[in-house]
Write a protein that holds these residues in place. Structure first.
Motif, PDB file in Angstrom:
ATOM      1  N   TRP A 131       0.809  -1.223   0.000  1.00 40.31           N
ATOM      2  CA  TRP A 131       0.000   0.000   0.000  1.00 40.31           C
ATOM      3  C   TRP A 131       0.841   1.272   0.000  1.00 40.31           C
ATOM      4  O   TRP A 131       0.526   2.229  -0.700  1.00 40.31           O
ATOM      5  N   ARG A 132       1.908   1.319   0.780  1.00 40.44           N
ATOM      6  CA  ARG A 132       2.691   2.560   0.872  1.00 40.44           C
ATOM      7  C   ARG A 132       3.308   2.928  -0.466  1.00 40.44           C
ATOM      8  O   ARG A 132       3.176   4.069  -0.929  1.00 40.44           O
ATOM      9  N   ARG A 133       3.950   1.971  -1.092  1.00 41.11           N
ATOM     10  CA  ARG A 133       4.572   2.232  -2.384  1.00 41.11           C
ATOM     11  C   ARG A 133       3.521   2.511  -3.457  1.00 41.11           C
ATOM     12  O   ARG A 133       3.688   3.399  -4.295  1.00 41.11           O
ATOM     13  N   ALA A 134       2.430   1.762  -3.415  1.00 43.89           N
ATOM     14  CA  ALA A 134       1.376   1.949  -4.412  1.00 43.89           C
ATOM     15  C   ALA A 134       0.770   3.351  -4.326  1.00 43.89           C
ATOM     16  O   ALA A 134       0.539   4.017  -5.345  1.00 43.89           O
ATOM     17  N   LEU A 135       0.506   3.810  -3.116  1.00 36.31           N
ATOM     18  CA  LEU A 135      -0.070   5.144  -2.936  1.00 36.31           C
ATOM     19  C   LEU A 135       0.892   6.232  -3.392  1.00 36.31           C
ATOM     20  O   LEU A 135       0.493   7.217  -4.027  1.00 36.31           O
ATOM     21  N   LEU A 136       2.169   6.067  -3.071  1.00 35.61           N
ATOM     22  CA  LEU A 136       3.155   7.072  -3.471  1.00 35.61           C
ATOM     23  C   LEU A 136       3.283   7.146  -4.990  1.00 35.61           C
ATOM     24  O   LEU A 136       3.305   8.234  -5.578  1.00 35.61           O
ATOM     25  N   LEU A 137       3.348   5.998  -5.651  1.00 34.85           N
ATOM     26  CA  LEU A 137       3.451   5.980  -7.105  1.00 34.85           C
ATOM     27  C   LEU A 137       2.195   6.549  -7.758  1.00 34.85           C
ATOM     28  O   LEU A 137       2.275   7.220  -8.798  1.00 34.85           O
ATOM     29  N   LEU A 185       0.279   8.915  -6.476  1.00 35.29           N
ATOM     30  CA  LEU A 185       0.356  10.367  -6.315  1.00 35.29           C
ATOM     31  C   LEU A 185       1.249  10.997  -7.376  1.00 35.29           C
ATOM     32  O   LEU A 185       0.996  12.111  -7.838  1.00 35.29           O
ATOM     33  N   LEU A 186       2.283  10.263  -7.781  1.00 35.06           N
ATOM     34  CA  LEU A 186       3.240  10.811  -8.747  1.00 35.06           C
ATOM     35  C   LEU A 186       2.822  10.602 -10.192  1.00 35.06           C
ATOM     36  O   LEU A 186       3.144  11.427 -11.055  1.00 35.06           O
ATOM     37  N   ALA A 187       2.131   9.502 -10.503  1.00 34.96           N
ATOM     38  CA  ALA A 187       1.836   9.189 -11.911  1.00 34.96           C
ATOM     39  C   ALA A 187       0.360   8.895 -12.172  1.00 34.96           C
ATOM     40  O   ALA A 187       0.017   8.535 -13.294  1.00 34.96           O
ATOM     41  N   GLY A 188      -0.471   9.068 -11.173  1.00 35.56           N
ATOM     42  CA  GLY A 188      -1.887   8.806 -11.342  1.00 35.56           C
ATOM     43  C   GLY A 188      -2.688  10.072 -11.594  1.00 35.56           C
ATOM     44  O   GLY A 188      -2.297  10.927 -12.391  1.00 35.56           O
ATOM     45  N   ALA A 189      -3.809  10.216 -10.876  1.00 37.65           N
ATOM     46  CA  ALA A 189      -4.713  11.346 -11.098  1.00 37.65           C
ATOM     47  C   ALA A 189      -4.041  12.711 -10.914  1.00 37.65           C
ATOM     48  O   ALA A 189      -4.277  13.618 -11.731  1.00 37.65           O
ATOM     49  N   PRO A 190      -3.193  12.933  -9.887  1.00 37.09           N
ATOM     50  CA  PRO A 190      -2.557  14.250  -9.757  1.00 37.09           C
ATOM     51  C   PRO A 190      -1.688  14.611 -10.963  1.00 37.09           C
ATOM     52  O   PRO A 190      -1.670  15.773 -11.402  1.00 37.09           O
ATOM     53  N   TYR A 191      -0.980  13.629 -11.491  1.00 36.72           N
ATOM     54  CA  TYR A 191      -0.158  13.866 -12.689  1.00 36.72           C
ATOM     55  C   TYR A 191      -1.036  14.275 -13.865  1.00 36.72           C
ATOM     56  O   TYR A 191      -0.730  15.233 -14.586  1.00 36.72           O
ATOM     57  N   SER A 192      -2.128  13.560 -14.070  1.00 40.29           N
ATOM     58  CA  SER A 192      -3.037  13.877 -15.172  1.00 40.29           C
ATOM     59  C   SER A 192      -3.632  15.269 -15.016  1.00 40.29           C
ATOM     60  O   SER A 192      -3.752  16.020 -15.991  1.00 40.29           O
ATOM     61  N   LEU A 204       6.410  20.789 -13.559  1.00 40.20           N
ATOM     62  CA  LEU A 204       5.974  19.999 -12.408  1.00 40.20           C
ATOM     63  C   LEU A 204       5.759  18.543 -12.794  1.00 40.20           C
ATOM     64  O   LEU A 204       6.180  17.629 -12.067  1.00 40.20           O
ATOM     65  N   THR A 205       5.116  18.289 -13.938  1.00 40.47           N
ATOM     66  CA  THR A 205       4.890  16.901 -14.359  1.00 40.47           C
ATOM     67  C   THR A 205       6.212  16.192 -14.646  1.00 40.47           C
ATOM     68  O   THR A 205       6.328  14.984 -14.406  1.00 40.47           O
ATOM     69  N   ALA A 206       7.196  16.929 -15.161  1.00 38.20           N
ATOM     70  CA  ALA A 206       8.509  16.318 -15.408  1.00 38.20           C
ATOM     71  C   ALA A 206       9.157  15.907 -14.089  1.00 38.20           C
ATOM     72  O   ALA A 206       9.761  14.827 -13.998  1.00 38.20           O
ATOM     73  N   VAL A 207       9.033  16.747 -13.064  1.00 39.24           N
ATOM     74  CA  VAL A 207       9.577  16.397 -11.748  1.00 39.24           C
ATOM     75  C   VAL A 207       8.860  15.171 -11.196  1.00 39.24           C
ATOM     76  O   VAL A 207       9.493  14.230 -10.685  1.00 39.24           O
ATOM     77  N   MET A 208       7.524  15.166 -11.307  1.00 33.38           N
ATOM     78  CA  MET A 208       6.740  14.048 -10.787  1.00 33.38           C
ATOM     79  C   MET A 208       7.113  12.742 -11.483  1.00 33.38           C
ATOM     80  O   MET A 208       7.316  11.705 -10.839  1.00 33.38           O
ATOM     81  N   TRP A 209       7.235  12.794 -12.827  1.00 38.19           N
ATOM     82  CA  TRP A 209       7.544  11.565 -13.554  1.00 38.19           C
ATOM     83  C   TRP A 209       8.968  11.092 -13.298  1.00 38.19           C
ATOM     84  O   TRP A 209       9.236   9.885 -13.264  1.00 38.19           O
ATOM     85  N   SER A 210       9.883  12.030 -13.083  1.00 44.00           N
ATOM     86  CA  SER A 210      11.262  11.658 -12.777  1.00 44.00           C
ATOM     87  C   SER A 210      11.332  10.930 -11.434  1.00 44.00           C
ATOM     88  O   SER A 210      12.030   9.916 -11.304  1.00 44.00           O
ATOM     89  N   LEU A 211      10.623  11.452 -10.435  1.00 44.83           N
ATOM     90  CA  LEU A 211      10.564  10.777  -9.139  1.00 44.83           C
ATOM     91  C   LEU A 211       9.913   9.403  -9.270  1.00 44.83           C
ATOM     92  O   LEU A 211      10.383   8.411  -8.696  1.00 44.83           O
ATOM     93  N   PHE A 212       8.836   9.345 -10.036  1.00 51.49           N
ATOM     94  CA  PHE A 212       8.142   8.086 -10.289  1.00 51.49           C
ATOM     95  C   PHE A 212       9.079   7.073 -10.933  1.00 51.49           C
ATOM     96  O   PHE A 212       9.157   5.914 -10.499  1.00 51.49           O
ATOM     97  N   GLY A 213       9.803   7.493 -11.957  1.00 54.76           N
ATOM     98  CA  GLY A 213      10.719   6.591 -12.643  1.00 54.76           C
ATOM     99  C   GLY A 213      11.838   6.108 -11.743  1.00 54.76           C
ATOM    100  O   GLY A 213      12.203   4.924 -11.759  1.00 54.76           O
ATOM    101  N   LEU A 214      12.389   7.019 -10.935  1.00 54.92           N
ATOM    102  CA  LEU A 214      13.470   6.647 -10.026  1.00 54.92           C
ATOM    103  C   LEU A 214      12.993   5.619  -9.003  1.00 54.92           C
ATOM    104  O   LEU A 214      13.683   4.625  -8.732  1.00 54.92           O
ATOM    105  N   LEU A 215      11.790   5.821  -8.463  1.00 53.51           N
ATOM    106  CA  LEU A 215      11.276   4.905  -7.451  1.00 53.51           C
ATOM    107  C   LEU A 215      10.939   3.541  -8.051  1.00 53.51           C
ATOM    108  O   LEU A 215      11.232   2.499  -7.432  1.00 53.51           O
ATOM    109  N   THR A 216      10.304   3.527  -9.230  1.00 53.16           N
ATOM    110  CA  THR A 216       9.964   2.231  -9.835  1.00 53.16           C
ATOM    111  C   THR A 216      11.227   1.427 -10.151  1.00 53.16           C
ATOM    112  O   THR A 216      11.248   0.208  -9.986  1.00 53.16           O
TER     113      THR A 216
END
Length: 312
Positions: A86-92, A94-101, A181-193
């Motif tokens: 759940w923790r990792r899923a929620l964080l990812l 936030l970074l690449a789901g509805a807020p990113y869109s 902002l979306t570039a920052v979000m996706w970069s964090l998302f990519g690094l974590l995945t």
């Protein structure tokens, strides 16, 4: 879009007789680039059709989430987060789901379609390299640094008229900042995945399903005009954003990675702004200025150089 990464894979020549798999891989890479390239134009069209960022986000994740639900039910144990937890899923999410869109489509309300396909994909490798250095201490090779420097120069040149708030690009700076902002979000998302070794299909399922659950909150907290919108506009965004982008592009790109390798699959990403530029002119009559064309050429050159370079 997926994280731009080529450092972990050695370069292997593709022989002319390498077989049907290479041809399919190239076709999948081109299909993903085409879908992502036209996505910016479709998002921009949503503004002309009177849809809000919340509308498009609701349509995208409702379609993708419901489409992926049967697969998730069979694949994800425990449901719906699987091995991610759940923790990792929620964080990812936030970074690449509805807020990113919301940020990406929100930017389309202010800036021309081409801006999202230049600023966001261009800055993703820059922010990713910075994060990798700050978090993991990994240094990029001189060739990659040169490519990233070209990208920064190109983005600055491309966005100059927007940042200066010129009459032809009035208010576009707001959209460009959202694309940063979306570039920052996706970069964090990519690094974590990458750091967590997360499976691409599992991540897509999780971000879609958890975003699906969050849609009532989006509908209650942001302007929604779906009931007043034309049926054609709703169908377009549902099919394109939800089915093609949310599911199709992921399948094509991950298939290209499997058949060609991550490094060669990433080489299709510089085609995205080219597709957007052509589609923007053909479908929206949005002509880039000479300064934007020059910036786009520099960004694409920098992306290509950075993607082809080895790490130091």
């Amino acid at each position: 879009m997926s994280e731009i990464e080529s450092e972990a894979e050695p370069q292997r020549p593709i022989l002319p007789g390498a077989g049907r798999g290479v041809t399919i891989g190239i076709a999948c890479g081109l299909a993903a680039a085409l879908i992502w390239g036209v996505q910016a134009v479709v998002s921009r069209q949503s503004v002309a059709d009177g849809l809000t960022a919340a509308d498009v986000t609701i349509l995208r994740f409702a379609a993708a989430g419901l489409l992926l639900l049967p697969l998730a039910w069979r694949r994800m144990r425990p449901f719906p987060v699987g091995a991610l937890g759940w923790r990792r899923a929620l964080l990812l999410t936030l970074l690449a789901g509805a807020p990113y869109s919301l940020a990406l489509v929100g930017g389309a309300a202010f800036a021309p379609a081409l801006h999202s396909s230049i600023v966001t994909p261009g800055l993703i490798p820059v922010f990713t390299a910075a994060l990798v250095f700050l978090v993991l201490g990994e240094r990029a090779s001189p060739a990659r640094l040169a490519g990233l420097a070209l990208v920064l120069l190109g983005v600055l040149l491309f966005s100059w008229e927007a940042l200066a708030d010129t009459p032809s690009r009035a208010g576009a700076w707001i959209g460009d900042l959202l694309f940063v902002l979306t570039a920052v979000m996706w970069s964090l998302f990519g690094l974590l995945t990458k750091r967590w070794g997360a499976d691409a299909v599992d991540v897509t399922i999780v971000t879609c399903l958890l975003s699906l659950v969050s849609l009532p909150l989006v509908a209650l907290s942001m302007p929604v005009t779906l009931l007043q919108a034309e049926a054609g506009a709703v169908i377009l965004q549902t099919l394109y954003q939800g089915v093609l982008v949310g599911v199709g592009a992921l399948f094509f790109y991950t298939r290209a990675v499997a058949l060609l390798g991550a490094a060669r699959a990433a080489l299709f990403l510089p085609l995205v702004p080219v597709v957007t530029a052509a589609a923007g002119v053909a479908l929206l009559a949005e002509w880039p200025s000479r300064l934007e064309v020059a910036g786009m050429v520099i960004v694409i050159s920098g992306m290509t150089l950075a993607l082809r370079a080895r790490t130091g």
